[in-house]
Structure formats: C-alpha cells, structure tokens
Scaffold this active site. Structure first.
Site, PDB file in Angstrom:
ATOM      1  N   ARG A 134     -56.515  41.751  12.357  1.00 40.65           N
ATOM      2  CA  ARG A 134     -55.942  42.065  13.660  1.00 40.65           C
ATOM      3  C   ARG A 134     -54.467  41.699  13.653  1.00 40.65           C
ATOM      4  O   ARG A 134     -54.070  40.716  13.034  1.00 40.65           O
ATOM      5  CB  ARG A 134     -56.652  41.226  14.734  1.00 40.65           C
ATOM      6  CG  ARG A 134     -57.681  41.993  15.503  1.00 40.65           C
ATOM      7  CD  ARG A 134     -58.497  41.114  16.394  1.00 40.65           C
ATOM      8  NE  ARG A 134     -57.726  40.308  17.334  1.00 40.65           N
ATOM      9  CZ  ARG A 134     -58.281  39.594  18.312  1.00 40.65           C
ATOM     10  NH1 ARG A 134     -59.582  39.583  18.456  1.00 40.65           N
ATOM     11  NH2 ARG A 134     -57.549  38.873  19.131  1.00 40.65           N
ATOM     12  N   ARG A 152     -50.730  31.480  19.522  1.00 37.49           N
ATOM     13  CA  ARG A 152     -51.849  31.652  20.448  1.00 37.49           C
ATOM     14  C   ARG A 152     -52.519  30.310  20.758  1.00 37.49           C
ATOM     15  O   ARG A 152     -52.904  30.052  21.887  1.00 37.49           O
ATOM     16  CB  ARG A 152     -52.862  32.640  19.852  1.00 37.49           C
ATOM     17  CG  ARG A 152     -52.328  34.081  19.865  1.00 37.49           C
ATOM     18  CD  ARG A 152     -53.089  34.970  18.908  1.00 37.49           C
ATOM     19  NE  ARG A 152     -54.455  35.189  19.319  1.00 37.49           N
ATOM     20  CZ  ARG A 152     -55.438  35.504  18.486  1.00 37.49           C
ATOM     21  NH1 ARG A 152     -55.212  35.619  17.193  1.00 37.49           N
ATOM     22  NH2 ARG A 152     -56.642  35.699  18.946  1.00 37.49           N
ATOM     23  N   ARG A 168     -60.404  36.506   9.464  1.00 44.46           N
ATOM     24  CA  ARG A 168     -61.129  37.465  10.299  1.00 44.46           C
ATOM     25  C   ARG A 168     -60.694  38.893   9.990  1.00 44.46           C
ATOM     26  O   ARG A 168     -59.522  39.167   9.781  1.00 44.46           O
ATOM     27  CB  ARG A 168     -60.826  37.126  11.764  1.00 44.46           C
ATOM     28  CG  ARG A 168     -61.533  37.989  12.741  1.00 44.46           C
ATOM     29  CD  ARG A 168     -61.683  37.307  14.066  1.00 44.46           C
ATOM     30  NE  ARG A 168     -60.467  37.316  14.861  1.00 44.46           N
ATOM     31  CZ  ARG A 168     -60.431  36.910  16.126  1.00 44.46           C
ATOM     32  NH1 ARG A 168     -61.523  36.448  16.701  1.00 44.46           N
ATOM     33  NH2 ARG A 168     -59.319  36.940  16.804  1.00 44.46           N
ATOM     34  N   ARG A 183     -56.977  32.981  31.687  1.00 44.23           N
ATOM     35  CA  ARG A 183     -56.218  32.204  30.713  1.00 44.23           C
ATOM     36  C   ARG A 183     -55.072  31.448  31.373  1.00 44.23           C
ATOM     37  O   ARG A 183     -54.422  30.649  30.703  1.00 44.23           O
ATOM     38  CB  ARG A 183     -55.623  33.137  29.661  1.00 44.23           C
ATOM     39  CG  ARG A 183     -56.444  33.273  28.374  1.00 44.23           C
ATOM     40  CD  ARG A 183     -55.757  34.324  27.568  1.00 44.23           C
ATOM     41  NE  ARG A 183     -55.948  34.333  26.152  1.00 44.23           N
ATOM     42  CZ  ARG A 183     -56.850  35.079  25.519  1.00 44.23           C
ATOM     43  NH1 ARG A 183     -57.720  35.772  26.183  1.00 44.23           N
ATOM     44  NH2 ARG A 183     -56.865  35.105  24.202  1.00 44.23           N
ATOM     45  N   LYS A 228     -65.983  32.894  20.996  1.00 45.84           N
ATOM     46  CA  LYS A 228     -66.299  33.406  22.338  1.00 45.84           C
ATOM     47  C   LYS A 228     -66.780  34.855  22.285  1.00 45.84           C
ATOM     48  O   LYS A 228     -67.749  35.216  22.932  1.00 45.84           O
ATOM     49  CB  LYS A 228     -65.067  33.342  23.260  1.00 45.84           C
ATOM     50  CG  LYS A 228     -64.531  31.942  23.493  1.00 45.84           C
ATOM     51  CD  LYS A 228     -63.417  31.942  24.546  1.00 45.84           C
ATOM     52  CE  LYS A 228     -62.209  32.782  24.187  1.00 45.84           C
ATOM     53  NZ  LYS A 228     -61.472  32.341  23.007  1.00 45.84           N
TER      54      LYS A 228
HETATM   55  P1  AMP Z   1     -58.465  37.746  22.440  1.00 42.56           P
HETATM   56  O1  AMP Z   1     -59.158  38.905  21.836  1.00 42.56           O
HETATM   57  O2  AMP Z   1     -59.188  37.163  23.652  1.00 42.56           O
HETATM   58  O3  AMP Z   1     -58.087  36.678  21.455  1.00 42.56           O
HETATM   59  O4  AMP Z   1     -57.083  38.303  23.051  1.00 42.56           O
HETATM   60  C1  AMP Z   1     -56.126  38.928  22.208  1.00 42.56           C
HETATM   61  C2  AMP Z   1     -54.787  39.036  22.915  1.00 42.56           C
HETATM   62  O5  AMP Z   1     -54.933  39.829  24.119  1.00 42.56           O
HETATM   63  C3  AMP Z   1     -54.156  37.745  23.395  1.00 42.56           C
HETATM   64  O6  AMP Z   1     -53.442  37.090  22.367  1.00 42.56           O
HETATM   65  C4  AMP Z   1     -53.229  38.252  24.506  1.00 42.56           C
HETATM   66  O7  AMP Z   1     -52.076  38.895  23.970  1.00 42.56           O
HETATM   67  C5  AMP Z   1     -54.080  39.321  25.132  1.00 42.56           C
HETATM   68  N1  AMP Z   1     -54.964  38.772  26.196  1.00 42.56           N
HETATM   69  C6  AMP Z   1     -56.332  38.762  26.208  1.00 42.56           C
HETATM   70  N2  AMP Z   1     -56.805  38.216  27.334  1.00 42.56           N
HETATM   71  C7  AMP Z   1     -55.714  37.869  28.060  1.00 42.56           C
HETATM   72  C8  AMP Z   1     -55.538  37.234  29.316  1.00 42.56           C
HETATM   73  N3  AMP Z   1     -56.589  36.834  30.061  1.00 42.56           N
HETATM   74  N4  AMP Z   1     -54.265  37.037  29.755  1.00 42.56           N
HETATM   75  C9  AMP Z   1     -53.196  37.432  29.027  1.00 42.56           C
HETATM   76  N5  AMP Z   1     -53.295  38.008  27.822  1.00 42.56           N
HETATM   77  C10 AMP Z   1     -54.532  38.237  27.343  1.00 42.56           C
END
Ligand code: AMP
Length: 218
Positions: A165, A176, A131, A92, A13
C-alpha cells in the site's frame, strides 16, 4: 449495538472487523477502505483525499465525516435490518468522535462499546512493512503472518497484482503511528469517561484475538 475498534495501524483492526462484524450482524464501517474505494473510483472526494492518504497524513475531518454520515444512512435503510455498526479506523480525531456522537444521537443511537486493541510498536512496524494488498480485490496479506497460499497470487481472485500500500512504506508508517499517538490515542479517555472501553491484546494469533474481541463486544 454500535462499537468502535480503536487501535494503532497494523494492530489488526481491518482483519478482525471483517471477521467479527458479520458474526454480530453489524455493518463494518472502515474509513480507510471507504477512502481507498473513492480514490480508485476517481471521485471528487477521492481526488481530494489522495494527497493526504499517500503520505500517511489524516484526511480532513469534513471529508471523512461526510463519508461516514452517508454510510450510516445506508445502514439505517438496509434490508434485512442490521443490528448496528462496527467502526474501524474511525473516529481518529476529537471532532470526528463528536460528529459521530451527533450523527448517532439524531437516530436515537449511541456508541455502546469501544475496544482498545493494542500491540508493541516494533510488532506493528514489522507487520505494516510486510503487508501486501491485492490491487484487484483488496484482500490483505502479510508476508510473515498471513502469506498468500501461492507466492505472488491472490487466494481470493487469482490476481498477481499483490503490492505494498502507498502508505505502508517505512516513512509513512512512522508518520501514521505518530499521528495515532497524538490524535487518536487521546480518544480513549473521551470514551473511558463513559465506561465503555475494553482492552484486547492484539499481539496474539488471529483466532485468539477474535475470541477476545467477541468476548469484549458481547
Ligand atoms: P487505514 O486503512 O485505516 O490505515 O487508513 C489509511 C489512511 O486513510 C490513513 O492513513 C488516512 O490517510 C486515511 N484515513 C482513514 N481513516 C481516516 C479517518 N478516520 N480520518 C482521517 N483520515 C483517515
């Protein structure tokens, strides 16, 4: 146009939204990136979000919704004007989806398209655990599919601080993906009822996914 890229972690994404958002004149709204920036900057919100972030848990809805509403205000005021937003990693949860509908409704807009980007689980786990992110400019690499040109050195800024990360460890990745199945995947039905969902296969080379995505968003 406002569109959402919905899909599990590791499906691409972030990579794809960075490519297609500028091509479509859309602002990219990636809540993961917004949260990482807040954590790096040490803001109050960043401090509150960090403990959830590091273990791969979802950050509480009110914090994330606040970030997005602020971003929507910036987008509405942008010069030159933008054609809308491409959301990556948001919504989410059901309360996030409902809050987004309300926030867009208040400015006479709506979600016009939702792309369901998916790939088999073993592919996602392999991608996520391979990654790397540049600690300086946040460019994302993958040791298997998109390595830096020179090992250990960021192509974009030359930093040697390429690291995993905090939430890409095997343990956090499993959590996740579980949360995705439990809370985010059901959102597809929420949007399917409106006829706005299109499917794209994320298990293809990057340029093929981009082409399919542009078609789905056209
Ligand atoms: P991502 O980079 O989209 O994989 O997001 C990394 C982390 O950020 C996730 O595992 C959550 O801890 C937090 N996060 C990102 N977007 C959201 C969201 N819409 N709602 C809640 N937590 C989020």
């Amino acid at each position: 146009m406002n569109a959402i890229l919905l899909g599990p972690q590791g499906v691409g994404k972030g990579t794809q939204s960075e490519i297609v958002a500028p091509q479509l004149g859309l602002a990219r709204v990636g809540t993961g990136d917004l949260l990482r920036a807040a954590i790096r900057a040490g803001t109050e919100l960043g401090r509150q979000a960090q403990e959830y972030y590091d273990r791969g848990a979802l950050v509480p809805d009110d914090l994330v919704i606040g970030l997005v509403v602020e971003k929507l205000r910036e987008i509405a005021a942008a010069t030159p004007p933008l054609s809308g937003a491409l959301f990556d990693g948001f919504p989410r949860t059901r309360p996030q989806a409902e809050a987004l509908d309300r926030a867009l409704g208040e400015i006479g807009q709506r979600i016009d398209r939702v792309v369901d980007l998916d790939a088999p689980r073993p592919v996602l786990v392999a991608r996520l655990t391979a990654r790397l992110i540049c600690g300086n400019c946040q460019t994302i690499y993958n040791l298997r599919t998109k390595p830096p040109r020179q090992p250990g050195v960021c192509d974009v800024c030359g930093s040697t601080d390429l690291r995993q990360r905090a939430d890409d460890t095997e343990e956090a990745v499993v959590e996740r993906l579980r949360l995705y199945d439990e809370q985010t995947q059901p959102l597809l039905d929420y949007y399917r009822a409106r006829g706005v969902v299109r499917e794209v296969d994320g298990d293809q080379p990057i340029d093929r996914v981009t082409a399919a995505l542009l078609k789905a968003l056209a």
